[in-house]
Scaffold this active site. Structure first.
Site, PDB file in Angstrom:
ATOM      1  N   SER A 180      79.284  14.747   0.908  1.00 31.83           N
ATOM      2  CA  SER A 180      80.043  16.053   0.577  1.00 31.83           C
ATOM      3  C   SER A 180      79.608  17.190   1.433  1.00 31.83           C
ATOM      4  O   SER A 180      80.161  18.450   1.233  1.00 31.83           O
ATOM      5  CB  SER A 180      79.769  16.328  -0.871  1.00 31.83           C
ATOM      6  OG  SER A 180      80.913  15.639  -1.598  1.00 31.83           O
TER       7      SER A 180
ATOM      8  N   LYS B 262      77.912  27.150  -3.348  1.00 35.37           N
ATOM      9  CA  LYS B 262      78.912  26.127  -3.953  1.00 35.37           C
ATOM     10  C   LYS B 262      79.021  26.427  -5.356  1.00 35.37           C
ATOM     11  O   LYS B 262      78.002  26.750  -5.928  1.00 35.37           O
ATOM     12  CB  LYS B 262      78.430  24.773  -3.777  1.00 35.37           C
ATOM     13  CG  LYS B 262      79.680  23.679  -4.099  1.00 35.37           C
ATOM     14  CD  LYS B 262      79.009  22.408  -3.534  1.00 35.37           C
ATOM     15  CE  LYS B 262      80.222  21.163  -4.020  1.00 35.37           C
ATOM     16  NZ  LYS B 262      79.592  19.772  -3.497  1.00 35.37           N
TER      17      LYS B 262
ATOM     18  N   SER C 177      83.001  17.049  -0.907  1.00 35.38           N
ATOM     19  CA  SER C 177      83.624  18.063  -1.687  1.00 35.38           C
ATOM     20  C   SER C 177      82.929  19.606  -1.624  1.00 35.38           C
ATOM     21  O   SER C 177      83.630  20.418  -2.293  1.00 35.38           O
ATOM     22  CB  SER C 177      82.916  17.802  -3.131  1.00 35.38           C
ATOM     23  OG  SER C 177      81.529  17.724  -3.271  1.00 35.38           O
TER      24      SER C 177
HETATM   25  N1  GLN Z   1      83.721  11.945  -1.531  1.00 40.86           N
HETATM   26  C1  GLN Z   1      82.357  11.519  -2.397  1.00 40.86           C
HETATM   27  C2  GLN Z   1      82.902  11.121  -3.830  1.00 40.86           C
HETATM   28  O1  GLN Z   1      84.197  11.525  -4.016  1.00 40.86           O
HETATM   29  C3  GLN Z   1      81.253  12.148  -2.322  1.00 40.86           C
HETATM   30  C4  GLN Z   1      81.227  13.252  -3.196  1.00 40.86           C
HETATM   31  C5  GLN Z   1      79.822  14.178  -2.978  1.00 40.86           C
HETATM   32  O2  GLN Z   1      79.035  13.901  -1.872  1.00 40.86           O
HETATM   33  N2  GLN Z   1      79.595  15.065  -3.753  1.00 40.86           N
HETATM   34  O3  GLN Z   1      82.394  10.960  -4.706  1.00 40.86           O
END
Ligand code: GLN
Length: 485
Positions: A177, A78, A153
């Site tokens: 994510s 990532k 994400s």
């Molecule tokens: N979707 C969640 C957010 O928007 C989680 C993001 C994540 O786990 N990095 O914060």
């Protein structure tokens, strides 16, 4: 060739000299380049780096000196993970020119194990999002249906495994994510216990929640990657000296007598009835394997999303305060009068809308007078959520739930509706609050789109979690299905 291999079988092939690391790398790169135009899973395809690493692994193979199972295997990271000499943008414009002078611990460990880095994967900017639509480098599309999101994400990491341009990928999970994109893309993904994997060199989002973990085609492959990346690190003081078990040895054995908690709060209105059916069928499969389903309650679940959107922005706003364009990163366009003006312009031009929204919320909840009303209160509720799980794990060994209320949604469907987007994580955030590990494995399809099963276990019980996931994959074939590209 990658379409016929898992990490494990590729590694066996290398050991038996059926093919070379550079054969794998060439195929991976070809697939990456071919699919990236449409899917946009990579921000950077690291062709040169990959071919060089593969050539070195070729030599080790020839001499019979391959280092271990990961040696010579193509994998992706990532883009919030720092890689020495390879652009690491965190999917933000503010880091559009950032080439780190050092490797994150997780990258270093994998490179030492022989990672052939295919590239850096797309994500929501600074991992803030659930769809990989909030990236400064374009949306990542779902390999199963290009009109739909890959989840986020870590959407890029899930999509490279689903589109088979790497045999594993690393993502991060702060509120869901890894689990959400794994579920949307039909691959296996593991969110580890808070502190199980070092975060040194990985861009911090919400420091009390951030975790790093793998995506792969099988749970067995997740175990192989975790064995390499888990463990204490002097550069990350949140990694305790908890022994790293032999995750591979732990995969064996049956599930007779396993007690599976089924929390009623995760099977509520808002959950797609077809998704519910598929998840319940997966749990019935576990009963066939000898497990017992036990109804449980996690009453504080309903507050998890609300308090996450207090705690996470608070920590995020503090972490992102360092991006000012002075030592590295974006230099603002236009005339700059004095230092404060430079900060304003850099941050205004460098951050995207969702990140700005979170910085504002975070700054607000931390400001004098509001700290007690919001942040401190949220932390108290967080403890109650953690206690919910502790009580449940006195009765059951693992907990099973859907990963998300529905399947992958259409690009654009939720990107202008933050609340709808935030609710996608209603089933993943509670485990993040409790710091416990969670696995997402494919367990069926709704209208051609993958559905994921979430399995949760107590802190540092990854070994159990992986065994429970692996035994299901021995009995079923959902994990063997991949989209035609
Ligand atoms: N979707 C969640 C957010 O928007 C989680 C993001 C994540 O786990 N990095 O914060």
């Amino acid at each position: 060739m990658l379409e016929n291999l898992t990490l494990k079988t590729a590694s066996e092939g290398l050991r038996n000299k059926k093919f070379k690391p550079s054969d794998l790398a060439k195929d991976a790169l070809e697939r990456a380049k071919k699919s990236n135009g449409e899917i946009n899973a990579y921000i950077t395809i690291a062709e040169e780096t990959a071919l060089k690493a593969a050539a070195e692994a070729d030599q080790r193979q020839e001499k019979g000196e391959l280092r271990g199972i990961l040696d010579g295997i193509p994998g992706a990271l990532k883009d919030i993970i720092n890689t020495k000499g390879v652009l690491s943008t965190s999917a933000s414009k503010i880091l559009s020119n950032f080439v780190p002078p050092y490797n994150a611990t997780v990258a270093e460990k994998l490179l030492e194990a022989g990672l052939v880095l295919t590239g850096k994967t797309n994500t929501d900017e600074f991992a803030c999002g659930g769809s990989t639509e909030y990236s400064a480098y374009g949306v990542t599309r779902n390999p199963w249906d290009k009109e739909r999101v890959a989840g986020g994400s870590s959407g890029g990491s899930a999509a490279v495994v689903a589109s088979q341009s790497a045999l594993y990928a690393i993502g991060t999970d702060t509120g869901g994510s890894i689990r959400l994109p794994a579920s949307f893309c039909g691959v296996s993904g593991l969110k580890v216990t808070y502190g199980r994997v070092s975060r040194s060199g990985v861009t911090a989002m919400a420091s009390s929640l951030d975790t790093i973990g793998p995506f792969a085609k099988t749970v067995e492959d997740l175990a192989l990657v975790l064995s390499t990346i888990a463990g204490a690190d002097t550069k990350d003081s949140t990694t305790p000296k908890v022994a790293v078990p032999d995750y591979i040895a732990g995969l064996g054995g049956d599930l007779k007598g396993l007690k599976i908690g089924v929390p009623k709060e995760y099977f509520v209105e808002g959950l797609d009835p077809e998704v519910e059916k598929i998840v319940r069928a997966a749990m019935a499969e576990y009963e066939k394997l000898g497990a017992k389903l036990v109804p449980i309650s996690l009453p504080y679940t309903k507050y998890a999303v609300a308090i996450y959107y207090i705690i996470m922005p608070a920590e995020l706003s503090a972490n992102l305060a360092r991006y000012d364009g002075i030592r590295y990163g974006l230099k603002p366009e236009g005339e700059v009068n004095e230092i404060l003006d430079q900060y304003y312009k850099t941050r205004d031009q460098g951050f995207g809308q969702e990140v700005k929204r979170r910085i504002l919320t975070g700054t607000y909840v931390l400001s004098a007078g509001y700290f007690d009303a919001y942040y401190r209160k949220a932390m108290k509720v967080r403890t109650l959520i953690k206690e919910d799980f502790e009580k449940a794990f006195e009765e059951v060994d693992v907990i099973m739930t859907p990963v998300s209320p529905g399947v992958a949604f259409k690009v654009g469907e939720k990107s202008n509706d933050p609340l709808a987007m935030y609710l996608e994580d209603a089933f993943t955030i509670p485990a993040s609050m409790a710091g416990i590990p969670g696995l997402s494995i494919p367990c069926g399809f709704k209208g051609g789109l993958p559905v994921g099963l979430q399995i949760l276990a107590p802190q540092f019980a990854e070994e159990l979690l992986l065994k429970v996931g692996h035994q299901y994959q021995l009995a079923t074939d959902w994990h063997t299905k991949f989209p035609q590209l």
